[in-house]
Design a protein around this motif. Sequence first.
Motif, PDB file in Angstrom:
ATOM      1  N   ILE A  21       1.030  -1.208   0.054  1.00 24.23           N
ATOM      2  CA  ILE A  21       0.096  -0.128   0.166  1.00 24.23           C
ATOM      3  C   ILE A  21       0.838   1.300   0.057  1.00 24.23           C
ATOM      4  CG2 ILE A  21      -1.751   1.357   1.414  1.00 24.23           C
ATOM      5  CD1 ILE A  21      -2.882  -1.344   2.265  1.00 24.23           C
ATOM      6  N   HIS A  22       2.021   1.249   0.877  1.00 22.97           N
ATOM      7  CA  HIS A  22       2.793   2.330   0.875  1.00 22.97           C
ATOM      8  C   HIS A  22       3.492   2.754  -0.571  1.00 22.97           C
ATOM      9  CE1 HIS A  22       5.570   5.261   2.773  1.00 22.97           C
ATOM     10  NE2 HIS A  22       6.341   4.616   1.951  1.00 22.97           N
ATOM     11  N   HIS A  25       0.710   3.978  -3.273  1.00 24.22           N
ATOM     12  CA  HIS A  25      -0.318   4.964  -2.756  1.00 24.22           C
ATOM     13  C   HIS A  25      -0.169   6.253  -3.433  1.00 24.22           C
ATOM     14  CE1 HIS A  25       2.425   6.910  -0.199  1.00 24.22           C
ATOM     15  NE2 HIS A  25       1.624   7.741   0.093  1.00 24.22           N
ATOM     16  N   LYS A  26       0.837   6.527  -4.163  1.00 21.15           N
ATOM     17  CA  LYS A  26       1.384   7.737  -4.985  1.00 21.15           C
ATOM     18  C   LYS A  26       0.432   7.886  -6.204  1.00 21.15           C
ATOM     19  CE  LYS A  26       5.263   8.638  -2.347  1.00 21.15           C
ATOM     20  NZ  LYS A  26       6.636   8.628  -2.278  1.00 21.15           N
TER      21      LYS A  26
END
Length: 115
Positions: free
Chosen positions: A110-111, A114-115
């Motif tokens: 997810i990290h 997420h951009k």
Amino acid sequence: MDICNCTIIHEDIVNKVKRSMPQEEKLYDLAELFKVFGDTTRIKILYALFESEMCVCDIAALLSMNQSAISHQLRVLKQAGLVKYRKEGKVVYYSLDDEHVKNIFDQGFIHITHK
């Protein structure tokens, strides 16, 4: 890069954070756990094990690697508490140790997306 030019130490903040800091050995253990995630082959193995319990032969075929290399990586993952195994006759099947492993992986994924 922004740099703090102040010379004042905010003692209250420093002391608050110092009190909440985990013990040094726990931080060391956490760093060691994250090192295990620093290898693409181990990430691929974990991802495969999210989908299904697998034996070394299956993982080796999936990743186009030899069984010896897969066994070595599985040993590292097992020592880190990320995978477990069970024997059925002469066949050894590997799976995730518990749901926490998938959660760690999912949070990382997810990290990075997420951009």
